[in-house]
Design an enzyme around this catalytic site. Structure first.
Site, PDB file in Angstrom:
ATOM      1  N   HIS A 158       2.251  68.323  17.825  1.00  0.00           N
ATOM      2  CA  HIS A 158       1.236  69.363  17.691  1.00  0.00           C
ATOM      3  C   HIS A 158      -0.114  68.798  17.249  1.00  0.00           C
ATOM      4  O   HIS A 158      -1.132  69.484  17.359  1.00  0.00           O
ATOM      5  CB  HIS A 158       1.711  70.452  16.713  1.00  0.00           C
ATOM      6  N   ASP A 188       8.992  67.932  18.119  1.00  0.00           N
ATOM      7  CA  ASP A 188       7.606  67.854  17.654  1.00  0.00           C
ATOM      8  C   ASP A 188       7.212  66.419  17.295  1.00  0.00           C
ATOM      9  O   ASP A 188       6.562  66.182  16.276  1.00  0.00           O
ATOM     10  CB  ASP A 188       7.381  68.778  16.449  1.00  0.00           C
ATOM     11  N   GLY A 260      -3.478  68.171   7.828  1.00  0.00           N
ATOM     12  CA  GLY A 260      -4.001  66.813   7.964  1.00  0.00           C
ATOM     13  C   GLY A 260      -2.963  65.771   7.644  1.00  0.00           C
ATOM     14  O   GLY A 260      -3.070  64.617   8.062  1.00  0.00           O
ATOM     15  N   ASN A 261      -1.922  66.166   6.880  1.00  0.00           N
ATOM     16  CA  ASN A 261      -0.808  65.261   6.586  1.00  0.00           C
ATOM     17  C   ASN A 261       0.182  65.176   7.742  1.00  0.00           C
ATOM     18  O   ASN A 261       1.045  64.289   7.753  1.00  0.00           O
ATOM     19  CB  ASN A 261      -0.048  65.704   5.336  1.00  0.00           C
ATOM     20  N   SER A 262       0.110  66.107   8.680  1.00  0.00           N
ATOM     21  CA  SER A 262       1.067  66.125   9.781  1.00  0.00           C
ATOM     22  C   SER A 262       1.054  64.794  10.524  1.00  0.00           C
ATOM     23  O   SER A 262      -0.006  64.282  10.888  1.00  0.00           O
ATOM     24  CB  SER A 262       0.729  67.251  10.760  1.00  0.00           C
ATOM     25  N   LEU A 317      24.535  71.913  28.676  1.00  0.00           N
ATOM     26  CA  LEU A 317      25.607  72.661  29.329  1.00  0.00           C
ATOM     27  C   LEU A 317      25.081  73.801  30.185  1.00  0.00           C
ATOM     28  O   LEU A 317      25.855  74.449  30.886  1.00  0.00           O
ATOM     29  CB  LEU A 317      26.581  73.228  28.287  1.00  0.00           C
ATOM     30  N   GLY A 318      23.779  74.064  30.125  1.00  0.00           N
ATOM     31  CA  GLY A 318      23.220  75.126  30.948  1.00  0.00           C
ATOM     32  C   GLY A 318      23.621  76.515  30.495  1.00  0.00           C
ATOM     33  O   GLY A 318      23.810  77.405  31.337  1.00  0.00           O
TER      34      GLY A 318
END
Length: 415
Positions: A158, A188, A260-262, A317-318
Site C-alpha cells: 500500500h 500487502d 510513515g512507519n509502514s 481449491l476454487g
C-alpha cells in the site's frame, strides 16, 4: 364490694410480673449495666510487680485458646532485583539495523479538468475532447528495509500502490530511484530494487522463535520527520481476523507505529529483523499501542517467490467458504459445530471438477480437522499446485471423501 376488687388484683399482679421479667432481661432500663469480664489490656511497665494478675491472665487465655497445628506455607522467594546487569541501552541494536531502513517516497501524476464546470455536458459540447486539463502530483510516504546486498528492499504494497515513480533515501544521505520487482496484495508486501554499491543489509531472525514479552524496536519514518526508533515489547503473535489482508499472521507490538512507519523494520534487541511494520489499530489516526507487523518467515517466502517467479504461487481449491454457526449446524443437521460451509464453487475450478457443491460442509483436509476457515485457506495456500488432496465433507447428512487436485490461486486482478 369484694367481688369488684378481685378482678382488679390479677391485672396488677400480671403487670408487676411483666415488669420484673423486663428488668431482668433488659437491666439497662434501670440505668445500670451488668458486670462483664473486661479484656486484658497492655499497660505500661511499672516498677511494682503485678504477680497477682499475670498468672491468672495467662491461665485464662490458655484455657480459652483453640490449639492449631499446621505446617507453614511454602512460598517462592524472588531474587533481589539487579539493576546493574540489565540492558540500559539498545544503541548497538539500532546501529546494526537502522542503516538498512530506508525512506520510500512514491508519487503519481493525476490529470484532472481545469474547472468543475467542464464535466457538465452543456459546456463539454463547446470544447469536445480538447478541454483544458492540469496535472496534480500525489505522493505518499513510507519506509522499507534492505534485505539483500543485491539491492532488494521489502516494503508494504500500500506504500507504493499505483505509483509512477518510487524514490528511496538511505540513512547515509544517498538517494536513488527504485524499480518495482513485484507485489503481493494478499499479504500487502512489495519488493523493490535499487542499484547502489556498499548497501547496508539487515539480518533476518526466525519469527517462529519470538515470544510474547520480547523487546521490540520499530524503525521507520513517521510523518516524514526523519528516521525514528521506538521501543516496546511483543504483545502477541499469530494475530488474524483483522480484515487487513487475505492472509494474516501478524505480530502485535506496543512499540509506537505511526503513519510513515509502514514498510519499516520491527527488530529484536540484537538488531535482527522480526517483522515488517504494516498497520496500527487507532481511533485517532496515531499510535495507541496496538501495531501489527508481518513476520519475517512469511516475508522471506514471499520475497523469494516474487524474485524467482515474478509472483507468489499459492494453492487453490476454487471455493469460497464460511464459518459454521450454531444456526447453520442445526439447519444442516450437524450434531456439533464443526468444519466450514462451501458458500460458492468457481466453475471449472479444482473444487468443481472434484464434485464439491455449495452447501457441502467440509470437515477435514488431508485428515486434518477444519476449525477456522481462514486457517484452512492459509493451509491450502501453502500446498504446491498439482498436489492431490483428500477432502472430507458432509452432504445430506452423509460423510464423503473426495480427492481434489490443488490448482494455482489466481492473482486478485485475474480472479
Amino acid at each position: 364490694m369484694r367481688r369488684f376488687v378481685m378482678p382488679l388484683i390479677w391485672p396488677v399482679i400480671s403487670g408487676i410480673l411483666l415488669a420484673v421479667v423486663l428488668l431482668y432481661q433488659f437491666p439497662h432500663l434501670l440505668g445500670t449495666e451488668p458486670s462483664r469480664p473486661q479484656p486484658s489490656q497492655t499497660t505500661a511497665p511499672s516498677s511494682e510487680p503485678a504477680a497477682s494478675e499475670a498468672p491468672g491472665a495467662a491461665t485464662s487465655q490458655a484455657s480459652n485458646a483453640t490449639a492449631v497445628s499446621r505446617p507453614a506455607p511454602k512460598l517462592q522467594e524472588a531474587q533481589p532485583l539487579s539493576r546493574d546487569s540489565g540492558t540500559v541501552s539498545y544503541a548497538d541494536a539500532v546501529d546494526k539495523a537502522a542503516p538498512a531502513v530506508v525512506n520510500v517516497y512514491s508519487s503519481r501524476v493525476v490529470e484532472r479538468e481545469q474547472h468543475p464546470l467542464m464535466s457538465d455536458p452543456f459546456f463539454r459540447q463547446f470544447f469536445g475532447d480538447d478541454m483544458p486539463r492540469r496535472q496534480r502530483l500525489l505522493s505518499s510516504l513510507g519506509s522499507g528495509v534492505i534485505v539483500s546486498a543485491e539491492g532488494y528492499i521489502l516494503t508494504n504494497q500500500h506504500v507504493i500502490r499505483g505509483a509512477d515513480q518510487i524514490q528511496v533515501a538511505l540513512r547515509d544521505g544517498r538517494e536513488t530511484l527504485a524499480q518495482l520487482v513485484g507485489t503481493d496484495p494478499e499479504s500487502d508486501l512489495a519488493v523493490l530494487k535499487i542499484d547502489l554499491d556498499g548497501l547496508p543489509v539487515i539480518q533476518l531472525a526466525d519469527s517462529e522463535k519470538i515470544a510474547v514479552g520480547d523487546v521490540s524496536l520499530a524503525i521507520g519514518n513517521p510523518f516524514g520527520v526523519g528516521q525514528t526508533v521506538t521501543m516496546g515489547i511483543i504483545s502477541a503473535t499469530g494475530r488474524n481476523h483483522l480484515g487487513l489482508s487475505a492472509y494474516e499472521d501478524f505480530i502485535q507490538t506496543d512499540a509506537a507505529i505511526n503513519p510513515g512507519n509502514s514498510g519499516g523494520a520491527l527488530v529484536n534487541a540484537q538488531g535482527a529483523l522480526v517483522g515488517i511494520n504494516t498497520a496500527i489499530f487507532s481511533r485517532s489516526g496515531g499510535s495507541q499501542g496496538i501495531g501489527f507487523a508481518i513476520p519475517t518467515n512469511l516475508a522471506r517466502d514471499i520475497l523469494s517467490q516474487i524474485i524467482t517467479h515474478g509472483r507468489v504461487i499459492r494453492g487453490w481449491l476454487g471455493i469460497e467458504v464460511q464459518e459454521v454457526t450454531a444456526n447453520l449446524a442445526a439447519s444442516f443437521g450437524l450434531n456439533a459445530i464443526q468444519g466450514v460451509v462451501v458458500a460458492n464453487v468457481v466453475p471449472g475450478g479444482p473444487g468443481a471438477e472434484a464434485g464439491l457443491q455449495p452447501g457441502d460442509v467440509m470437515t477435514a483436509i488431508d485428515g486434518k480437522p477444519i476449525i477456522d476457515p481462514r486457517v484452512a485457506m492459509a493451509d491450502i495456500a501453502e500446498i504446491a499446485p498439482g498436489t492431490r488432496l483428500p477432502v472430507t465433507y458432509i452432504r445430506g447428512g452423509e460423510r464423503h471423501t473426495v480427492e481434489v487436485k490443488v490448482g494455482e490461486r489466481p492473482r486478485p486482478q485475474e480472479a
